[in-house]
Motif scaffolding. Structure first.
Motif, short mmCIF file in Angstrom:
data_model
loop_
_atom_site.label_atom_id
_atom_site.label_comp_id
_atom_site.label_asym_id
_atom_site.label_seq_id
_atom_site.Cartn_x
_atom_site.Cartn_y
_atom_site.Cartn_z
N HIS A 52 -0.40 10.99 3.59
CA HIS A 52 0.67 11.13 4.58
C HIS A 52 1.60 12.26 4.19
N GLN A 85 9.16 9.04 0.85
CA GLN A 85 10.53 9.36 1.20
C GLN A 85 11.32 9.70 -0.06
N GLU A 104 7.03 6.95 -3.09
CA GLU A 104 5.60 6.77 -3.31
C GLU A 104 5.08 7.87 -4.21
N ALA A 130 0.83 -1.20 0.00
CA ALA A 130 0.00 0.00 0.00
C ALA A 130 0.87 1.25 0.00
N ALA A 131 0.25 2.39 -0.33
CA ALA A 131 0.98 3.64 -0.32
C ALA A 131 1.45 3.96 1.10
N ALA A 132 2.51 4.77 1.20
CA ALA A 132 3.07 5.03 2.51
C ALA A 132 3.62 6.45 2.54
N HIS A 133 4.37 6.76 3.59
CA HIS A 133 5.07 8.04 3.65
C HIS A 133 6.00 8.15 2.45
N ASP A 166 -1.89 8.80 -0.31
CA ASP A 166 -2.79 8.42 0.78
C ASP A 166 -2.78 9.48 1.89
#
Lengths: 116, 318
Positions: free
Chosen positions: A104, A25, A49, A20-23, A102
């Motif tokens: 973040h 970086q 991401e 899944a999508a995340a922070h 998402d």
């Protein structure tokens, strides 16, 4: 040992879900983080991401802390671009903030140097 | 008859369980440009939704008993900045003993954050619930205590010290206060057959430790782009020190500080972290040989951002 099967299955399930999508970086940049380059005409950031350009931004400042005028951020997917012009020799600080798809939020900063 | 000597296997079990019982939470944390990894021996100052599953620990106690632990821990935010922690461990010893450790419960609150200076501070309460684990090797009484967690990244150092900016330290200090001052056990004298009672003091302990990290993630993002394999850009080499020092109600001969020095590395994936450390006992009372700890850690706030990965009671995600 049977009581370990359920946790193991859960871990495996999560590992499969963990795409899944995340922070977002920063993976790399152009000009590269900490590099010395010829005067660039844009700054490009490549994230881990997908990011939302409308909620993300790049600010550039010279060694004295004076803001450098930039264009409007654009980009697609995991890339964020901003045009710059007229950079003279010296060290510049890039501050960025990104909102992943998402929602973040992440931020960061780095320097690069324009060679004389 | 009363004796204040500690039980023979207690030190071994204490040392073996040190990594998992002294510090119930191991959440990751982001402040400013800094990501603190979810350290394995001590807790970090992060408060977020995460799951450690599994954590595998292999240690050898001072009496030579080998111990294998399989643990999980869930960190669940209730409101932004406040979480509850639930964890437990299944232990297997080389003498054939096996079973669950006592249940671990805790709460944690994000007290302070300073993004420009990469500082995080959290406070909490951790507890081990007596009587919830296997009676053969767990305490029948509970232990509870306040905890303070902190983290500081050195990204705010001047650029003349660029090489040092990827460094960060985190730390934890807290108490483990038994709910029962002593434990009385009954047995028969092997020579006379006379029933005897043996009372062992349950010491209050100071749980403290720190980690020193050199983040290649930070180096690549903020100081100097790393050439070479992509793997390098995701690593955080770390040394952890985790100690337990008896400070009150200490039985005779029980003043020894137990602990380990762990040297290892974390891999930071997009929604997970993998940690691997060698476990080095600081003295003979803490263990006989080096051990190993490995953990797979999921960032639930990334995997399930709109359901179990966010605080139960609304609020914006951090």
């Amino acid at each position: 040992m049977n009581r370990l099967i359920l946790p193991a299955a859960l871990a495996a399930t999560l590992a499969g879900t963990a795409t899944a999508a995340a922070h977002a970086q920063l993976e790399r940049a152009v000009p590269a983080v900490g590099s010395t380059v010829a005067a660039p005409d844009h700054i490009a950031l490549f994230f881990s991401e997908g990011v939302v350009p409308g909620f993300s931004g790049i600010a550039v400042a010279d060694a004295e802390g004076h803001a450098v005028k930039t264009g409007k951020p654009s980009g697609k997917g995991a890339e964020l671009d901003v045009p710059v012009s007229g950079l003279r020799a010296g060290t510049y600080l890039v501050r960025w903030h990104a909102v992943s798809v998402d929602t973040h939020k992440t931020q960061g900063s780095f320097r690069f140097t324009v060679a004389p | 008859m009363s004796s204040y000597a500690s039980h023979a296997g207690r030190a071994a079990i204490a040392a073996g369980c040190l990594l998992l019982t002294a510090c119930p939470s191991r959440a990751h944390a982001i402040i400013g440009d800094r990501l603190f990894p979810a350290t394995l021996a001590i807790d970090d100052p992060g408060v977020t939704d995460e799951l450690s599953l599994p954590t595998f620990v292999r240690t050898v106690g001072p009496d030579g008993t080998r111990e294998h632990d399989y643990a999980f821990e869930l960190d669940k935010t209730i409101v932004p900045g406040f979480e509850i922690i639930v964890g437990d461990t299944y232990s297997r010893f080389s003498d054939g003993t096996r079973g669950l450790q006592n249940l671990e419960l805790g709460v944690k609150y994000q007290l302070y954050g300073n993004a420009p200076h990469e500082v995080l501070v959290a406070i909490g309460v951790s507890s081990e619930i007596g009587g919830t684990g296997a009676s053969a090797f767990t305490d029948r009484f509970s232990t509870i205590g306040p905890q303070v967690y902190f983290g500081k990244g050195f990204g705010d150092l001047p650029t003349s010290l660029d090489a040092l900016r990827p460094f960060a330290v985190t730390g934890q200090i807290g108490l483990g206060i038994p709910t029962q001052r002593s434990t009385v056990s009954f047995s028969n004298d092997p020579d006379t057959g006379v029933p005897i009672a043996d009372a062992a003091l349950n010491a209050t302990s100071l749980n403290w430790g720190f980690s020193l990290q050199y983040s290649l993630v930070y180096l690549n993002q903020s100081v100097k782009e790393i050439a070479g394999p992509d793997l390098l850009r995701h690593l955080i080499p770390t040394v952890e020190v985790a100690l337990v020092s008896p400070v009150a109600n200490v039985p005779d001969g029980g003043h020894t500080t137990l602990g380990t020095v762990n040297a290892g590395v974390f891999y930071e994936g997009p929604t997970y972290q993998v940690g691997l450390e060698a476990v080095l006992p600081i003295n003979e009372a803490s263990g006989k040989h080096p051990g190993l700890i490995a953990q797979l850690h999921f960032f639930l706030d990334d995997i399930f951002p709109n359901s179990i990965g966010r605080p139960i009671f609304a609020g914006a995600r951090p």
